[in-house]
Motif scaffolding. Structure first.
Motif, mmCIF file in Angstrom:
data_model
loop_
_atom_site.group_PDB
_atom_site.id
_atom_site.type_symbol
_atom_site.label_atom_id
_atom_site.label_comp_id
_atom_site.label_asym_id
_atom_site.label_seq_id
_atom_site.Cartn_x
_atom_site.Cartn_y
_atom_site.Cartn_z
ATOM 1 N N THR A 258 0.821 -1.214 0.000
ATOM 2 C CA THR A 258 0.000 0.000 0.000
ATOM 3 C C THR A 258 0.852 1.261 0.000
ATOM 4 O O THR A 258 0.364 2.338 -0.370
ATOM 5 C CB THR A 258 -0.929 0.025 1.216
ATOM 6 O OG1 THR A 258 -0.139 -0.052 2.423
ATOM 7 C CG2 THR A 258 -1.896 -1.162 1.178
ATOM 8 N N GLN A 281 -7.387 1.580 -5.466
ATOM 9 C CA GLN A 281 -8.404 2.062 -4.538
ATOM 10 C C GLN A 281 -8.953 0.969 -3.617
ATOM 11 O O GLN A 281 -9.548 1.275 -2.580
ATOM 12 C CB GLN A 281 -9.551 2.718 -5.308
ATOM 13 C CG GLN A 281 -9.122 3.908 -6.158
ATOM 14 C CD GLN A 281 -8.555 5.036 -5.318
ATOM 15 O OE1 GLN A 281 -9.218 5.557 -4.423
ATOM 16 N NE2 GLN A 281 -7.310 5.415 -5.594
ATOM 17 N N TYR A 282 -8.763 -0.294 -3.968
ATOM 18 C CA TYR A 282 -9.125 -1.374 -3.051
ATOM 19 C C TYR A 282 -8.097 -1.470 -1.929
ATOM 20 O O TYR A 282 -8.445 -1.635 -0.749
ATOM 21 C CB TYR A 282 -9.197 -2.715 -3.794
ATOM 22 C CG TYR A 282 -10.406 -2.882 -4.677
ATOM 23 C CD1 TYR A 282 -11.698 -2.934 -4.141
ATOM 24 C CD2 TYR A 282 -10.276 -3.012 -6.056
ATOM 25 C CE1 TYR A 282 -12.804 -3.103 -4.953
ATOM 26 C CE2 TYR A 282 -11.364 -3.180 -6.876
ATOM 27 C CZ TYR A 282 -12.639 -3.222 -6.323
ATOM 28 O OH TYR A 282 -13.742 -3.387 -7.129
ATOM 29 N N ASN A 284 -6.051 0.858 -0.809
ATOM 30 C CA ASN A 284 -5.996 2.009 0.095
ATOM 31 C C ASN A 284 -7.286 2.225 0.876
ATOM 32 O O ASN A 284 -7.404 3.177 1.657
ATOM 33 C CB ASN A 284 -5.590 3.283 -0.655
ATOM 34 C CG ASN A 284 -6.621 3.724 -1.684
ATOM 35 O OD1 ASN A 284 -7.798 3.379 -1.615
ATOM 36 N ND2 ASN A 284 -6.165 4.515 -2.660
ATOM 37 N N ASN A 286 -10.443 2.854 -0.180
ATOM 38 C CA ASN A 286 -11.505 3.714 -0.706
ATOM 39 C C ASN A 286 -12.664 2.929 -1.307
ATOM 40 O O ASN A 286 -13.784 3.443 -1.400
ATOM 41 C CB ASN A 286 -10.939 4.666 -1.756
ATOM 42 C CG ASN A 286 -10.061 5.736 -1.140
ATOM 43 O OD1 ASN A 286 -10.170 6.027 0.045
ATOM 44 N ND2 ASN A 286 -9.178 6.317 -1.933
ATOM 45 N N PHE A 287 -12.386 1.699 -1.736
ATOM 46 C CA PHE A 287 -13.430 0.809 -2.238
ATOM 47 C C PHE A 287 -13.298 -0.543 -1.564
ATOM 48 O O PHE A 287 -12.182 -0.976 -1.238
ATOM 49 C CB PHE A 287 -13.345 0.656 -3.764
ATOM 50 C CG PHE A 287 -13.839 1.852 -4.521
ATOM 51 C CD1 PHE A 287 -15.158 1.924 -4.940
ATOM 52 C CD2 PHE A 287 -12.994 2.912 -4.792
ATOM 53 C CE1 PHE A 287 -15.619 3.037 -5.629
ATOM 54 C CE2 PHE A 287 -13.436 4.021 -5.482
ATOM 55 C CZ PHE A 287 -14.760 4.088 -5.893
ATOM 56 N N LYS A 288 -14.421 -1.214 -1.380
ATOM 57 C CA LYS A 288 -14.435 -2.496 -0.687
ATOM 58 C C LYS A 288 -14.776 -3.616 -1.663
ATOM 59 O O LYS A 288 -15.756 -3.528 -2.412
ATOM 60 C CB LYS A 288 -15.455 -2.479 0.451
ATOM 61 C CG LYS A 288 -15.454 -3.743 1.291
ATOM 62 C CD LYS A 288 -16.461 -3.647 2.431
ATOM 63 C CE LYS A 288 -16.451 -4.920 3.272
ATOM 64 N NZ LYS A 288 -17.444 -4.836 4.376
ATOM 65 N N GLN A 333 -15.112 6.055 -10.404
ATOM 66 C CA GLN A 333 -16.159 5.499 -9.552
ATOM 67 C C GLN A 333 -16.861 4.340 -10.260
ATOM 68 O O GLN A 333 -17.113 3.281 -9.666
ATOM 69 C CB GLN A 333 -17.178 6.589 -9.197
ATOM 70 C CG GLN A 333 -18.369 6.119 -8.363
ATOM 71 C CD GLN A 333 -18.013 5.897 -6.911
ATOM 72 O OE1 GLN A 333 -17.157 6.595 -6.369
ATOM 73 N NE2 GLN A 333 -18.678 4.936 -6.275
ATOM 74 N N TYR A 336 -14.594 1.061 -10.482
ATOM 75 C CA TYR A 336 -14.528 0.206 -9.295
ATOM 76 C C TYR A 336 -15.878 -0.422 -8.969
ATOM 77 O O TYR A 336 -15.945 -1.537 -8.444
ATOM 78 C CB TYR A 336 -13.991 1.011 -8.108
ATOM 79 C CG TYR A 336 -12.482 1.164 -8.160
ATOM 80 C CD1 TYR A 336 -11.652 0.216 -7.572
ATOM 81 C CD2 TYR A 336 -11.898 2.231 -8.834
ATOM 82 C CE1 TYR A 336 -10.266 0.334 -7.639
ATOM 83 C CE2 TYR A 336 -10.521 2.360 -8.914
ATOM 84 C CZ TYR A 336 -9.700 1.404 -8.319
ATOM 85 O OH TYR A 336 -8.337 1.519 -8.393
#
Length: 347
Positions: A258, A281-282, A284, A286-288, A333, A336
Protein backbone atom coordinates in the motif's frame (compact mmCIF):
# COMPACT_ATOMS: atom_id res chain seq x y z
CA UNK A 1 19.38 -41.61 -38.13
CA UNK A 2 21.51 -41.03 -41.19
CA UNK A 3 21.56 -37.42 -42.38
CA UNK A 4 19.81 -37.27 -45.77
CA UNK A 5 19.27 -34.18 -47.88
CA UNK A 6 15.77 -33.26 -49.03
CA UNK A 7 16.30 -34.29 -52.67
CA UNK A 8 17.53 -37.78 -51.69
CA UNK A 9 14.67 -38.12 -49.23
CA UNK A 10 12.18 -37.87 -52.07
CA UNK A 11 14.19 -40.07 -54.43
CA UNK A 12 14.37 -42.87 -51.89
CA UNK A 13 10.59 -42.86 -51.54
CA UNK A 14 10.74 -42.07 -47.86
CA UNK A 15 7.46 -42.94 -46.12
CA UNK A 16 7.83 -39.72 -44.12
CA UNK A 17 7.98 -37.70 -47.32
CA UNK A 18 5.05 -39.58 -48.82
CA UNK A 19 2.86 -38.86 -45.83
CA UNK A 20 3.92 -35.22 -45.78
CA UNK A 21 2.89 -34.84 -49.43
CA UNK A 22 -0.68 -35.67 -48.52
CA UNK A 23 -1.05 -32.61 -46.33
CA UNK A 24 1.55 -30.18 -47.68
CA UNK A 25 2.71 -28.89 -51.01
CA UNK A 26 6.26 -29.72 -52.07
CA UNK A 27 7.29 -26.12 -51.39
CA UNK A 28 5.83 -26.27 -47.91
CA UNK A 29 7.65 -29.55 -47.26
CA UNK A 30 10.97 -28.00 -48.19
CA UNK A 31 10.29 -24.99 -45.97
CA UNK A 32 9.19 -27.29 -43.17
CA UNK A 33 12.22 -29.53 -43.34
CA UNK A 34 14.47 -26.50 -43.35
CA UNK A 35 12.82 -25.04 -40.27
CA UNK A 36 12.36 -28.04 -38.00
CA UNK A 37 14.55 -28.33 -34.89
CA UNK A 38 17.85 -30.21 -35.14
CA UNK A 39 17.29 -33.90 -35.76
CA UNK A 40 13.58 -33.63 -36.56
CA UNK A 41 12.38 -35.93 -39.39
CA UNK A 42 15.66 -36.02 -41.34
CA UNK A 43 18.16 -36.10 -38.52
CA UNK A 44 20.04 -33.15 -40.09
CA UNK A 45 21.06 -30.24 -37.90
CA UNK A 46 18.94 -27.22 -38.82
CA UNK A 47 18.22 -23.94 -37.10
CA UNK A 48 14.76 -23.80 -35.53
CA UNK A 49 12.46 -21.18 -37.05
CA UNK A 50 8.92 -20.09 -36.07
CA UNK A 51 6.18 -22.33 -37.45
CA UNK A 52 2.49 -21.74 -36.84
CA UNK A 53 0.83 -24.01 -34.26
CA UNK A 54 -2.90 -24.19 -34.96
CA UNK A 55 -5.15 -27.22 -35.42
CA UNK A 56 -7.27 -25.30 -37.93
CA UNK A 57 -4.48 -24.26 -40.30
CA UNK A 58 -3.93 -26.44 -43.37
CA UNK A 59 -0.19 -26.11 -42.81
CA UNK A 60 1.05 -25.87 -39.21
CA UNK A 61 3.28 -27.62 -36.73
CA UNK A 62 0.16 -29.01 -35.04
CA UNK A 63 -0.77 -30.97 -38.19
CA UNK A 64 2.77 -32.07 -38.89
CA UNK A 65 3.18 -33.48 -35.39
CA UNK A 66 -0.21 -35.14 -35.29
CA UNK A 67 -0.60 -36.36 -38.87
CA UNK A 68 2.98 -37.33 -39.64
CA UNK A 69 4.29 -38.84 -36.44
CA UNK A 70 0.91 -39.66 -34.86
CA UNK A 71 2.07 -38.03 -31.63
CA UNK A 72 -0.30 -35.71 -29.78
CA UNK A 73 1.51 -32.46 -29.09
CA UNK A 74 0.98 -30.43 -25.94
CA UNK A 75 -1.05 -27.32 -26.69
CA UNK A 76 0.64 -23.95 -26.21
CA UNK A 77 -2.46 -22.91 -24.25
CA UNK A 78 -2.73 -26.13 -22.27
CA UNK A 79 -2.45 -24.26 -18.96
CA UNK A 80 -4.14 -21.02 -20.04
CA UNK A 81 -7.66 -19.66 -20.26
CA UNK A 82 -8.84 -19.54 -23.87
CA UNK A 83 -11.80 -17.52 -25.18
CA UNK A 84 -13.01 -16.56 -28.65
CA UNK A 85 -16.10 -14.41 -28.06
CA UNK A 86 -18.09 -12.86 -25.26
CA UNK A 87 -18.95 -14.90 -22.17
CA UNK A 88 -21.81 -13.79 -19.93
CA UNK A 89 -22.97 -14.86 -16.50
CA UNK A 90 -25.92 -17.17 -16.02
CA UNK A 91 -28.14 -14.56 -14.42
CA UNK A 92 -26.74 -11.59 -16.33
CA UNK A 93 -25.79 -9.95 -13.04
CA UNK A 94 -22.72 -8.15 -14.37
CA UNK A 95 -23.41 -4.67 -15.75
CA UNK A 96 -20.38 -3.74 -17.85
CA UNK A 97 -22.23 -1.21 -20.00
CA UNK A 98 -19.85 1.65 -19.13
CA UNK A 99 -16.69 -0.31 -19.97
CA UNK A 100 -15.41 -1.18 -23.43
CA UNK A 101 -13.75 -4.49 -22.51
CA UNK A 102 -13.59 -6.77 -19.47
CA UNK A 103 -12.63 -10.28 -18.44
CA UNK A 104 -12.56 -12.58 -15.42
CA UNK A 105 -10.22 -15.58 -15.51
CA UNK A 106 -10.05 -18.53 -13.09
CA UNK A 107 -6.35 -19.41 -12.97
CA UNK A 108 -6.73 -22.82 -11.33
CA UNK A 109 -9.45 -24.14 -13.61
CA UNK A 110 -8.24 -22.23 -16.72
CA UNK A 111 -11.81 -21.06 -17.08
CA UNK A 112 -13.10 -17.80 -18.55
CA UNK A 113 -15.89 -16.72 -16.21
CA UNK A 114 -16.74 -13.48 -18.01
CA UNK A 115 -15.62 -11.84 -21.24
CA UNK A 116 -16.63 -8.69 -23.09
CA UNK A 117 -14.71 -7.54 -26.16
CA UNK A 118 -11.55 -9.17 -24.77
CA UNK A 119 -9.88 -9.21 -28.19
CA UNK A 120 -10.52 -5.55 -29.04
CA UNK A 121 -7.36 -3.45 -29.36
CA UNK A 122 -7.37 -0.58 -26.88
CA UNK A 123 -4.97 1.88 -25.28
CA UNK A 124 -3.78 0.33 -21.99
CA UNK A 125 -2.55 3.45 -20.16
CA UNK A 126 -0.36 2.44 -17.20
CA UNK A 127 -1.34 -1.22 -17.39
CA UNK A 128 1.56 -1.13 -19.84
CA UNK A 129 3.85 -1.06 -16.80
CA UNK A 130 3.14 -4.74 -16.06
CA UNK A 131 4.98 -5.64 -19.26
CA UNK A 132 7.70 -3.14 -18.35
CA UNK A 133 8.26 -4.88 -15.01
CA UNK A 134 8.19 -8.33 -16.61
CA UNK A 135 10.82 -7.44 -19.21
CA UNK A 136 12.95 -5.59 -16.65
CA UNK A 137 13.17 -8.61 -14.37
CA UNK A 138 13.74 -11.02 -17.24
CA UNK A 139 16.75 -9.08 -18.54
CA UNK A 140 17.89 -7.24 -15.44
CA UNK A 141 18.64 -7.81 -11.76
CA UNK A 142 16.87 -6.06 -8.85
CA UNK A 143 20.26 -4.92 -7.54
CA UNK A 144 21.19 -3.22 -10.84
CA UNK A 145 22.11 0.44 -10.35
CA UNK A 146 20.22 2.77 -12.69
CA UNK A 147 21.55 6.18 -13.63
CA UNK A 148 18.60 8.34 -14.70
CA UNK A 149 18.89 9.93 -18.16
CA UNK A 150 17.11 12.80 -19.88
CA UNK A 151 14.43 10.40 -21.20
CA UNK A 152 12.96 10.34 -17.68
CA UNK A 153 12.18 14.06 -17.90
CA UNK A 154 8.50 13.65 -18.78
CA UNK A 155 6.58 16.90 -19.15
CA UNK A 156 3.18 15.64 -20.33
CA UNK A 157 0.39 17.28 -18.36
CA UNK A 158 -1.10 15.01 -15.70
CA UNK A 159 1.62 12.36 -15.98
CA UNK A 160 2.32 10.72 -12.62
CA UNK A 161 5.96 11.12 -11.54
CA UNK A 162 8.11 10.15 -8.58
CA UNK A 163 10.54 13.04 -8.99
CA UNK A 164 13.53 11.47 -10.72
CA UNK A 165 16.07 13.85 -12.26
CA UNK A 166 18.87 13.20 -14.77
CA UNK A 167 21.92 11.91 -12.93
CA UNK A 168 19.96 10.40 -10.03
CA UNK A 169 20.94 6.86 -9.09
CA UNK A 170 18.67 4.16 -7.72
CA UNK A 171 18.39 0.39 -7.95
CA UNK A 172 16.11 -1.43 -10.32
CA UNK A 173 14.30 -2.72 -7.23
CA UNK A 174 13.54 0.83 -6.11
CA UNK A 175 12.45 1.85 -9.59
CA UNK A 176 10.10 -1.14 -9.86
CA UNK A 177 8.42 -0.14 -6.61
CA UNK A 178 7.86 3.37 -7.96
CA UNK A 179 6.63 1.88 -11.23
CA UNK A 180 4.04 -0.54 -9.83
CA UNK A 181 2.92 1.13 -6.60
CA UNK A 182 2.79 4.79 -7.63
CA UNK A 183 2.64 4.25 -11.43
CA UNK A 184 5.57 6.63 -11.92
CA UNK A 185 6.18 7.36 -15.59
CA UNK A 186 9.68 8.71 -14.98
CA UNK A 187 10.59 5.42 -13.30
CA UNK A 188 9.29 3.55 -16.36
CA UNK A 189 11.50 5.60 -18.68
CA UNK A 190 14.55 5.16 -16.43
CA UNK A 191 14.04 1.38 -16.38
CA UNK A 192 13.59 1.24 -20.14
CA UNK A 193 16.81 3.10 -20.95
CA UNK A 194 18.76 1.04 -18.41
CA UNK A 195 17.53 -2.31 -19.75
CA UNK A 196 17.04 -1.56 -23.45
CA UNK A 197 19.54 1.22 -24.07
CA UNK A 198 16.74 3.51 -25.27
CA UNK A 199 12.96 3.83 -25.14
CA UNK A 200 12.74 2.37 -28.64
CA UNK A 201 15.09 -0.49 -27.85
CA UNK A 202 13.12 -1.43 -24.76
CA UNK A 203 9.84 -1.30 -26.69
CA UNK A 204 11.27 -3.84 -29.11
CA UNK A 205 12.04 -6.10 -26.14
CA UNK A 206 8.49 -5.65 -24.87
CA UNK A 207 7.04 -6.68 -28.22
CA UNK A 208 9.34 -9.69 -28.44
CA UNK A 209 8.26 -10.84 -24.99
CA UNK A 210 4.60 -10.28 -25.83
CA UNK A 211 4.89 -12.59 -28.82
CA UNK A 212 6.72 -15.20 -26.75
CA UNK A 213 3.88 -15.46 -24.23
CA UNK A 214 1.14 -15.44 -26.87
CA UNK A 215 0.04 -11.81 -26.54
CA UNK A 216 0.04 -11.46 -30.31
CA UNK A 217 -2.67 -8.80 -30.46
CA UNK A 218 -0.64 -6.16 -28.62
CA UNK A 219 2.01 -3.65 -29.61
CA UNK A 220 4.10 -1.35 -27.42
CA UNK A 221 6.01 1.80 -28.33
CA UNK A 222 6.83 3.02 -24.80
CA UNK A 223 7.29 1.59 -21.28
CA UNK A 224 4.70 3.71 -19.43
CA UNK A 225 1.50 3.75 -21.48
CA UNK A 226 1.24 7.48 -22.10
CA UNK A 227 -0.88 7.90 -25.22
CA UNK A 228 0.96 7.07 -28.44
CA UNK A 229 0.02 5.88 -31.92
CA UNK A 230 0.30 2.13 -32.48
CA UNK A 231 0.44 1.43 -28.73
CA UNK A 232 -2.33 -1.01 -27.84
CA UNK A 233 -3.30 -4.20 -26.04
CA UNK A 234 -6.39 -6.33 -25.58
CA UNK A 235 -8.01 -7.40 -22.33
CA UNK A 236 -7.12 -10.99 -23.13
CA UNK A 237 -3.49 -10.15 -23.85
CA UNK A 238 -3.30 -8.29 -20.55
CA UNK A 239 -4.47 -11.46 -18.83
CA UNK A 240 -1.62 -13.34 -20.54
CA UNK A 241 0.93 -10.66 -19.63
CA UNK A 242 -0.18 -10.37 -16.00
CA UNK A 243 -0.34 -14.15 -15.65
CA UNK A 244 3.28 -14.36 -16.82
CA UNK A 245 4.37 -11.44 -14.64
CA UNK A 246 2.95 -13.14 -11.54
CA UNK A 247 5.61 -15.83 -11.91
CA UNK A 248 8.05 -13.20 -10.60
CA UNK A 249 8.11 -13.17 -6.79
CA UNK A 250 9.14 -9.52 -6.64
CA UNK A 251 6.15 -8.43 -8.74
CA UNK A 252 3.80 -10.39 -6.45
CA UNK A 253 5.36 -8.67 -3.46
CA UNK A 254 5.20 -5.14 -4.87
CA UNK A 255 1.62 -5.18 -6.17
CA UNK A 256 0.39 -6.07 -2.66
CA UNK A 257 2.03 -3.05 -1.00
CA UNK A 258 0.00 0.00 0.00
CA UNK A 259 2.99 2.31 0.45
CA UNK A 260 6.75 2.47 -0.01
CA UNK A 261 9.56 4.61 1.33
CA UNK A 262 13.19 4.56 0.24
CA UNK A 263 16.31 6.68 -0.13
CA UNK A 264 18.35 7.06 -3.31
CA UNK A 265 21.13 9.36 -4.51
CA UNK A 266 21.17 12.48 -6.66
CA UNK A 267 23.87 13.26 -9.24
CA UNK A 268 26.07 14.81 -6.55
CA UNK A 269 25.82 11.84 -4.20
CA UNK A 270 23.32 13.46 -1.85
CA UNK A 271 20.51 11.42 -0.36
CA UNK A 272 16.98 11.87 -1.69
CA UNK A 273 13.94 10.37 -0.07
CA UNK A 274 10.98 8.83 -1.90
CA UNK A 275 7.60 8.23 -0.28
CA UNK A 276 4.89 6.60 -2.38
CA UNK A 277 1.32 5.40 -1.92
CA UNK A 278 -0.62 2.89 -3.98
CA UNK A 279 -3.00 4.02 -6.70
CA UNK A 280 -5.15 0.90 -6.12
CA UNK A 281 -8.40 2.06 -4.54
CA UNK A 282 -9.13 -1.37 -3.05
CA UNK A 283 -5.78 -1.52 -1.29
CA UNK A 284 -6.00 2.01 0.10
CA UNK A 285 -9.48 1.36 1.48
CA UNK A 286 -11.50 3.71 -0.71
CA UNK A 287 -13.43 0.81 -2.24
CA UNK A 288 -14.43 -2.50 -0.69
CA UNK A 289 -14.23 -5.84 -2.48
CA UNK A 290 -16.93 -8.50 -2.11
CA UNK A 291 -16.72 -10.44 1.19
CA UNK A 292 -15.74 -13.68 -0.49
CA UNK A 293 -12.84 -12.06 -2.35
CA UNK A 294 -9.43 -10.87 -1.19
CA UNK A 295 -7.64 -8.36 -3.42
CA UNK A 296 -3.96 -9.30 -3.62
CA UNK A 297 -2.98 -6.42 -5.87
CA UNK A 298 -2.81 -5.25 -9.45
CA UNK A 299 -2.28 -2.19 -11.61
CA UNK A 300 -4.29 0.91 -12.36
CA UNK A 301 -4.18 3.08 -15.47
CA UNK A 302 -5.82 6.29 -16.65
CA UNK A 303 -5.39 8.53 -19.69
CA UNK A 304 -7.86 10.47 -21.80
CA UNK A 305 -7.44 7.97 -24.65
CA UNK A 306 -7.54 4.82 -22.50
CA UNK A 307 -10.18 5.90 -20.01
CA UNK A 308 -10.03 4.23 -16.61
CA UNK A 309 -8.39 0.80 -16.53
CA UNK A 310 -7.72 -1.78 -13.83
CA UNK A 311 -6.29 -5.30 -13.62
CA UNK A 312 -6.31 -7.33 -10.41
CA UNK A 313 -5.11 -10.56 -8.85
CA UNK A 314 -7.68 -11.79 -6.34
CA UNK A 315 -8.31 -14.93 -4.30
CA UNK A 316 -11.48 -16.59 -3.04
CA UNK A 317 -11.99 -17.97 0.47
CA UNK A 318 -10.20 -21.20 -0.51
CA UNK A 319 -7.16 -19.33 -1.80
CA UNK A 320 -7.89 -19.94 -5.50
CA UNK A 321 -6.49 -17.14 -7.73
CA UNK A 322 -8.30 -15.05 -10.34
CA UNK A 323 -7.31 -12.30 -12.76
CA UNK A 324 -9.88 -9.62 -13.57
CA UNK A 325 -9.44 -6.75 -16.00
CA UNK A 326 -11.50 -3.79 -17.18
CA UNK A 327 -10.46 -1.43 -19.98
CA UNK A 328 -11.82 1.98 -20.88
CA UNK A 329 -14.39 2.57 -18.19
CA UNK A 330 -15.81 6.09 -18.25
CA UNK A 331 -15.09 7.21 -14.68
CA UNK A 332 -13.06 5.95 -11.72
CA UNK A 333 -16.16 5.50 -9.55
CA UNK A 334 -17.83 3.48 -12.31
CA UNK A 335 -14.64 1.45 -12.88
CA UNK A 336 -14.53 0.21 -9.29
CA UNK A 337 -18.28 -0.33 -9.12
CA UNK A 338 -18.13 -2.50 -12.23
CA UNK A 339 -15.03 -4.34 -10.98
CA UNK A 340 -16.84 -5.16 -7.73
CA UNK A 341 -19.75 -6.58 -9.74
CA UNK A 342 -17.30 -8.63 -11.78
CA UNK A 343 -15.61 -9.98 -8.65
CA UNK A 344 -19.03 -10.96 -7.27
CA UNK A 345 -19.10 -13.69 -9.94
CA UNK A 346 -16.44 -15.49 -7.87
CA UNK A 347 -18.19 -17.90 -5.48
Amino acid sequence: MKCTNKRNLKAQGSPVFSRLKKILSRTAVICLLASLPAGALTGCGKEELPFAYNPDYEVSSYRVVNEVSSVVADSFADDLCVVIGDVGTENGAVDMSEATAAGLFDLNKNNVMYAKNVHERLQPASLTKIMTALVALKYGNPDDMITVTDEASITESGAVLCGLKPGDQLTLNQALHALLIHSANDAAAAIAVHIGGSIEGFAEMMNKEALAIGATNSHFVNPHGLTADNHYVTAYDLYLIFNEALKQDLINEIIHMTSYETVYMDKDGNSKSMSLKTTNQYLNGNFKAPEQVTIIGGKTGTTNAAGNCLILLSKDTSGNPYISVILRSKEKQILYTEMTELLNVIN
